[in-house]
Motif scaffolding. Structure first.
Motif, PDB file in Angstrom:
ATOM      1  N   LYS A  56      57.819  45.782  32.163  1.00 40.21           N
ATOM      2  CA  LYS A  56      56.974  45.792  33.092  1.00 40.21           C
ATOM      3  C   LYS A  56      56.607  47.670  32.261  1.00 40.21           C
ATOM      4  N   GLY A  57      55.356  47.806  33.135  1.00 39.14           N
ATOM      5  CA  GLY A  57      54.805  49.392  32.767  1.00 39.14           C
ATOM      6  C   GLY A  57      53.727  47.623  31.379  1.00 39.14           C
ATOM      7  N   ARG A  58      53.428  47.108  31.134  1.00 43.87           N
ATOM      8  CA  ARG A  58      52.684  46.834  30.731  1.00 43.87           C
ATOM      9  C   ARG A  58      51.754  44.958  31.012  1.00 43.87           C
ATOM     10  N   PHE A  59      52.728  44.554  32.036  1.00 38.66           N
ATOM     11  CA  PHE A  59      52.003  44.198  33.532  1.00 38.66           C
ATOM     12  C   PHE A  59      51.665  43.862  34.358  1.00 38.66           C
ATOM     13  N   THR A  60      50.835  43.343  35.532  1.00 41.38           N
ATOM     14  CA  THR A  60      50.048  43.723  36.230  1.00 41.38           C
ATOM     15  C   THR A  60      50.008  42.057  36.743  1.00 41.38           C
ATOM     16  N   ILE A  61      50.736  42.229  38.254  1.00 47.34           N
ATOM     17  CA  ILE A  61      50.397  41.020  38.736  1.00 47.34           C
ATOM     18  C   ILE A  61      49.727  40.987  40.269  1.00 47.34           C
ATOM     19  N   SER A  62      48.745  40.402  41.090  1.00 53.02           N
ATOM     20  CA  SER A  62      47.741  40.928  41.835  1.00 53.02           C
ATOM     21  C   SER A  62      47.544  39.617  42.768  1.00 53.02           C
ATOM     22  N   ARG A  63      47.569  39.319  43.774  1.00 51.57           N
ATOM     23  CA  ARG A  63      46.063  38.514  44.652  1.00 51.57           C
ATOM     24  C   ARG A  63      45.165  39.109  45.253  1.00 51.57           C
ATOM     25  N   ASP A  64      44.455  37.598  45.350  1.00 45.57           N
ATOM     26  CA  ASP A  64      42.892  38.040  46.147  1.00 45.57           C
ATOM     27  C   ASP A  64      43.046  36.966  47.214  1.00 45.57           C
ATOM     28  N   ASN A  65      43.854  36.668  48.512  1.00 42.81           N
ATOM     29  CA  ASN A  65      43.297  35.919  49.457  1.00 42.81           C
ATOM     30  C   ASN A  65      42.375  35.312  49.960  1.00 42.81           C
ATOM     31  N   ALA A  66      41.037  35.878  49.587  1.00 39.52           N
ATOM     32  CA  ALA A  66      40.149  35.288  50.134  1.00 39.52           C
ATOM     33  C   ALA A  66      39.636  34.401  48.922  1.00 39.52           C
ATOM     34  N   LYS A  67      40.031  34.830  47.757  1.00 36.72           N
ATOM     35  CA  LYS A  67      39.744  33.769  46.588  1.00 36.72           C
ATOM     36  C   LYS A  67      40.548  32.692  46.028  1.00 36.72           C
ATOM     37  N   LYS A  68      42.209  32.490  46.930  1.00 33.76           N
ATOM     38  CA  LYS A  68      43.269  31.456  47.279  1.00 33.76           C
ATOM     39  C   LYS A  68      43.574  31.966  45.557  1.00 33.76           C
ATOM     40  N   THR A  69      43.205  32.730  44.534  1.00 29.25           N
ATOM     41  CA  THR A  69      43.982  33.515  43.220  1.00 29.25           C
ATOM     42  C   THR A  69      44.315  34.389  43.305  1.00 29.25           C
ATOM     43  N   PHE A  70      45.573  34.074  41.975  1.00 29.60           N
ATOM     44  CA  PHE A  70      46.243  35.099  41.925  1.00 29.60           C
ATOM     45  C   PHE A  70      46.140  35.605  40.595  1.00 29.60           C
ATOM     46  N   TYR A  71      46.641  36.229  39.996  1.00 30.94           N
ATOM     47  CA  TYR A  71      46.407  37.251  38.372  1.00 30.94           C
ATOM     48  C   TYR A  71      47.834  37.976  37.527  1.00 30.94           C
ATOM     49  N   LEU A  72      47.715  37.453  36.598  1.00 29.86           N
ATOM     50  CA  LEU A  72      48.302  38.277  35.511  1.00 29.86           C
ATOM     51  C   LEU A  72      48.206  39.312  34.265  1.00 29.86           C
ATOM     52  N   GLN A  73      47.679  40.755  34.969  1.00 26.03           N
ATOM     53  CA  GLN A  73      47.192  41.403  33.187  1.00 26.03           C
ATOM     54  C   GLN A  73      47.782  41.534  32.593  1.00 26.03           C
TER      55      GLN A  73
END
Length: 117
Positions: free
Chosen positions: A65-82
């Protein structure tokens, strides 16, 4: 055929950053909940972060918590972990997961993240 493919792992120094990506095909991506998990040597696989279908709610392990961020891009059918402010204890194989239900659930092959000086 469903494919779930991670990318973006590697070697990084403590305090550094990496962004993992997970691309899915063969599914209606927008109706799947998404998650990142990791497994360190000799340990069980653990939840890192999840994001709901609409992307409005996220959940994180206390250790990230506070260091990682999850996000998604439905148009690209891709998600991320920063991943920022990485620590040696973040070293693990990271897996992405796309889930529609308990029986409709797919995993990527895993990507190695190593945090070391």
């Amino acid at each position: 055929q469903v494919q779930v493919v991670e990318s973006g792992g590697g070697l990084v120094q403590p305090g550094g950053s990496l962004r993992l990506s997970c691309a899915a095909s063969g599914i209606v991506f927008s109706i799947y909940a998404l998650g990142w998990y990791r497994q360190a040597p000799g340990k069980q696989r653990e939840l890192v972060a999840t994001i709901t279908i609409g992307g409005t709610r996220t959940n994180y392990a206390d250790s990230v918590k506070g260091r990682f961020t999850i996000s998604r891009d439905n148009a690209k059918k891709t998600f991320y972990l920063q991943m920022n402010s990485l620590k040696p204890e973040d070293t693990a194989v990271y897996y992405c997961n796309v889930r529609y239900s308990a029986v409709v659930d797919y995993w990527g092959q895993g990507t190695q993240v190593t945090v070391s000086s």
